[in-house]
Design a protein around this motif. Structure first.
Motif, PDB file in Angstrom:
ATOM      1  N   GLU A 157      13.130   4.811  10.699  1.00 45.56           N
ATOM      2  CA  GLU A 157      13.456   4.866   9.276  1.00 45.56           C
ATOM      3  C   GLU A 157      12.224   4.574   8.425  1.00 45.56           C
ATOM      4  N   TYR A 158      11.398   3.663   8.881  1.00 41.50           N
ATOM      5  CA  TYR A 158      10.161   3.340   8.166  1.00 41.50           C
ATOM      6  C   TYR A 158       9.238   4.552   8.100  1.00 41.50           C
ATOM      7  N   LEU A 159       9.109   5.274   9.197  1.00 37.78           N
ATOM      8  CA  LEU A 159       8.251   6.456   9.222  1.00 37.78           C
ATOM      9  C   LEU A 159       8.795   7.556   8.314  1.00 37.78           C
ATOM     10  N   GLU A 160      10.123   7.630   8.188  1.00 39.45           N
ATOM     11  CA  GLU A 160      10.720   8.651   7.332  1.00 39.45           C
ATOM     12  C   GLU A 160      10.472   8.389   5.846  1.00 39.45           C
ATOM     13  N   THR A 161      10.202   7.139   5.480  1.00 44.43           N
ATOM     14  CA  THR A 161      10.028   6.797   4.068  1.00 44.43           C
ATOM     15  C   THR A 161       8.565   6.670   3.654  1.00 44.43           C
ATOM     16  N   LEU A 162       7.635   7.050   4.517  1.00 40.12           N
ATOM     17  CA  LEU A 162       6.215   6.917   4.161  1.00 40.12           C
ATOM     18  C   LEU A 162       5.837   7.812   2.986  1.00 40.12           C
ATOM     19  N   ASP A 163       6.543   8.928   2.810  1.00 37.88           N
ATOM     20  CA  ASP A 163       6.246   9.839   1.703  1.00 37.88           C
ATOM     21  C   ASP A 163       7.183   9.634   0.516  1.00 37.88           C
ATOM     22  N   ASP A 164       8.024   8.622   0.578  1.00 35.11           N
ATOM     23  CA  ASP A 164       8.951   8.333  -0.513  1.00 35.11           C
ATOM     24  C   ASP A 164       8.240   7.482  -1.557  1.00 35.11           C
ATOM     25  N   ALA A 165       8.295   7.924  -2.814  1.00 39.13           N
ATOM     26  CA  ALA A 165       7.593   7.208  -3.879  1.00 39.13           C
ATOM     27  C   ALA A 165       8.183   5.832  -4.135  1.00 39.13           C
ATOM     28  N   ALA A 166       9.392   5.560  -3.655  1.00 40.48           N
ATOM     29  CA  ALA A 166       9.979   4.236  -3.815  1.00 40.48           C
ATOM     30  C   ALA A 166       9.637   3.323  -2.651  1.00 40.48           C
ATOM     31  N   PHE A 167       8.949   3.855  -1.642  1.00 40.27           N
ATOM     32  CA  PHE A 167       8.597   3.044  -0.477  1.00 40.27           C
ATOM     33  C   PHE A 167       7.120   3.246  -0.132  1.00 40.27           C
ATOM     34  N   GLY A 168       6.833   4.016   0.921  1.00 34.99           N
ATOM     35  CA  GLY A 168       5.466   4.110   1.419  1.00 34.99           C
ATOM     36  C   GLY A 168       4.476   4.748   0.467  1.00 34.99           C
ATOM     37  N   ALA A 169       4.935   5.729  -0.331  1.00 33.06           N
ATOM     38  CA  ALA A 169       4.019   6.444  -1.217  1.00 33.06           C
ATOM     39  C   ALA A 169       3.868   5.795  -2.582  1.00 33.06           C
ATOM     40  N   SER A 170       4.422   4.600  -2.768  1.00 27.85           N
ATOM     41  CA  SER A 170       4.351   3.965  -4.078  1.00 27.85           C
ATOM     42  C   SER A 170       2.957   3.435  -4.401  1.00 27.85           C
ATOM     43  N   THR A 171       2.171   3.144  -3.386  1.00 32.10           N
ATOM     44  CA  THR A 171       0.823   2.620  -3.605  1.00 32.10           C
ATOM     45  C   THR A 171      -0.034   2.906  -2.381  1.00 32.10           C
ATOM     46  N   LYS A 172      -1.337   2.978  -2.608  1.00 33.20           N
ATOM     47  CA  LYS A 172      -2.279   3.156  -1.500  1.00 33.20           C
ATOM     48  C   LYS A 172      -2.762   1.825  -0.935  1.00 33.20           C
ATOM     49  N   VAL A 173      -2.365   0.751  -1.574  1.00 33.01           N
ATOM     50  CA  VAL A 173      -2.764  -0.577  -1.110  1.00 33.01           C
ATOM     51  C   VAL A 173      -1.999  -0.917   0.168  1.00 33.01           C
ATOM     52  N   VAL A 174      -2.712  -1.300   1.190  1.00 36.44           N
ATOM     53  CA  VAL A 174      -2.101  -1.641   2.477  1.00 36.44           C
ATOM     54  C   VAL A 174      -1.717  -3.115   2.458  1.00 36.44           C
ATOM     55  N   PRO A 175      -0.478  -3.460   2.808  1.00 40.98           N
ATOM     56  CA  PRO A 175      -0.092  -4.874   2.815  1.00 40.98           C
ATOM     57  C   PRO A 175      -0.853  -5.652   3.880  1.00 40.98           C
ATOM     58  N   LYS A 176      -0.930  -6.947   3.707  1.00 42.30           N
ATOM     59  CA  LYS A 176      -1.689  -7.773   4.644  1.00 42.30           C
ATOM     60  C   LYS A 176      -1.010  -7.838   6.002  1.00 42.30           C
ATOM     61  N   TYR A 177       0.332  -7.929   5.998  1.00 39.43           N
ATOM     62  CA  TYR A 177       1.078  -8.048   7.245  1.00 39.43           C
ATOM     63  C   TYR A 177       2.213  -7.023   7.269  1.00 39.43           C
ATOM     64  N   ILE A 178       2.631  -6.653   8.466  1.00 34.47           N
ATOM     65  CA  ILE A 178       3.758  -5.755   8.695  1.00 34.47           C
ATOM     66  C   ILE A 178       4.725  -6.453   9.635  1.00 34.47           C
TER      67      ILE A 178
END
Length: 457
Positions: free
Chosen positions: A177-198
């Motif tokens: 599900e996480y991989l499916e939302t990488l291009d969603d502007a409300a999730f993965g595509a909302s910013t190019k900043v990478v979080p510190k932890y996953i």
């Protein structure tokens, strides 16, 4: 005189009716009046086989899920226990005294399959919302929008450094599900900043410190609320990032317009929705009055002139500085006038002549370290000016007070609906949980605000 000791005597036969046992003023009776599940079975018909053993009634499972949210029961295992012993709960779920209660594992099996694939939870929310509109609880003129942080169902101390990435052999449902939302502007595509932890158990949850305390994994639940009676007209999950929450607000407005043909006259929100892009979309594309503070960082703190000290002339598309000199986008005289367009960042740049700045006595207060002064203007500055003008009115102060209704719904969500932290994992789990919680809140509001019809005769 002391009476005899009470000893339970088992009877051979009982005459008992759950319908008569549940009081007429019980809260679940008010909720049941507005719960229409007649479309559940047709909606799920294609998800069931035409042969084999009969399944558990899907309407029963939906009633039990909504009961858990309405009563703030977080655990589905405990929900099954409560339905087993509570007669009012059995009445609400259409169970008789001898009817068995489904096992708690049944919910997970159906949730990951039939319910999510069919869009059942969105259908339930919109069915209840349609009833709110029918009862006059939703006017559709003034909407409020806000987001609230909900901690994820993940261990906050076992995050993986984002530089290392997720393990290659980690294949779970929430990872897919996480991989499916990488291009969603409300999730993965909302910013190019990478979080510190996953988080390995819920990578879609965002590592954030937006509340000002210690950072943690979280989602944002976004509410669009009709400010007349604080009815929830839409709900959308996102990551806790300002751009993602603004995009979720735009998505909710578009969905409300498409499904219910409602476009509000005004939208009330905080500064997080006051970006130039958001205000431009509201004013220029949707014609909605933004009762929103403008997100503006043009104010200088070093004692030099800020952009507000320069006067803009729309007729000549130029600025006039405090020294009376003109700032323009082009200094050359073109045979065909050119219209200034914003760059990739959405700003138009106006520049003063170096000759004028060198001879200006105000240069130390204007641009002491630059050869000439430059002013940047957003391509959506006209919409930002509309928001600034609205903020000066009495109507804005009324909207500022009404915005608290959205915050009260979040407090109700966390305290009475039982969602202080996430129960489920993954973006689809967030969709299900937030939609069911919002449905329960609207049902409770209907039961509270719409009076019980009095019997005739």
């Amino acid at each position: 005189m002391m009476g005899p000791r009470q000893v339970a005597q088992g009877a051979l036969f009982y005459e008992f009716s759950i319908e008569e046992f549940v009081p007429a003023d019980h809260p679940l009776r008010g909720i049941d009046r507005f719960l229409d599940l007649s479309d559940v079975r047709p909606l799920l018909a294609s998800s069931y086989s035409s042969h084999g053993r009969p399944s558990i009634d899907p309407e029963l499972m939906i009633r039990m899920l909504l009961l858990g949210y309405c009563q703030g029961i977080r655990s589905e295992r405990r929900l099954c226990e409560e339905v087993h012993v509570n007669l009012a709960y059995r009445w609400f779920c259409r169970l008789d005294l001898t009817d068995p209660v489904p096992d708690h594992s049944t919910f997970s099996k159906n949730r990951h399959g039939r319910f999510r694939e069919s869009g059942l939870f969105r259908h339930l929310f919109e069915t209840v919302l349609q009833r709110c509109i029918h009862e006059g609880l939703v006017g559709g003129e003034s909407f409020g929008v806000d987001a609230s942080l909900i901690p994820a169902n993940a261990n906050q101390t076992r995050g993986i450094d984002s530089k290392d990435g997720l393990p290659a052999d980690l294949t779970t449902r929430v990872v897919d599900e996480y991989l499916e939302t990488l291009d969603d502007a409300a999730f993965g595509a909302s910013t190019k900043v990478v979080p510190k932890y996953i988080s390995p158990v819920d990578p879609a949850a965002r590592w954030t410190g937006a509340d000002g305390g210690a950072a943690f994994f979280a989602y944002s639940t976004n509410y669009m609320v009709d400010l007349d009676n604080a009815g929830i007209v839409d709900v959308e999950p996102s990551v806790p990032i300002r751009t993602a929450e603004a995009f979720a607000a735009r998505r909710m407005i578009d969905r409300i317009t498409d499904r219910f043909d409602m476009t509000p006259d005004k939208l009330v929100g905080d500064t997080g929705y006051g970006s130039a892009e958001m205000l431009g979309w509201l004013v220029e594309e949707r014609g909605i009055a933004p009762h929103i503070p403008v997100w503006d960082k043009s104010k200088r703190t070093d004692g030099t002139f800020s952009r507000e000290d320069f006067i803009y002339d729309p007729a000549t598309d130029s600025y006039t500085c405090p020294g009376g000199k003109e700032l323009r986008t082009y200094r050359r005289n073109f045979s065909k006038p050119r219209k200034a367009n914003g760059g990739k960042d959405g700003f138009i740049r106006y520049r003063a002549s170096k000759h004028d700045c060198d001879a200006c006595p105000l240069k130390p207060q204007c641009c002491p370290g630059d050869p000439g002064r430059r002013v940047m203007r957003s391509v959506h500055e006209a919409a930002r000016d509309v928001a600034r003008d609205i903020r000066k009115t009495d109507a804005y102060m009324t909207s500022f007070i009404q915005r608290r209704k959205v915050e009260m719904l979040f407090a109700h969500l966390k305290r009475y609906i039982g969602v202080p932290v996430m129960r489920l994992r993954g973006p689809k789990g967030a969709y299900e949980q937030f939609q069911l919680a919002a449905t329960a809140q609207n049902l409770r509001k209907l039961a509270k605000l719409v009076p019980q019809p009095q019997p005739t005769g």
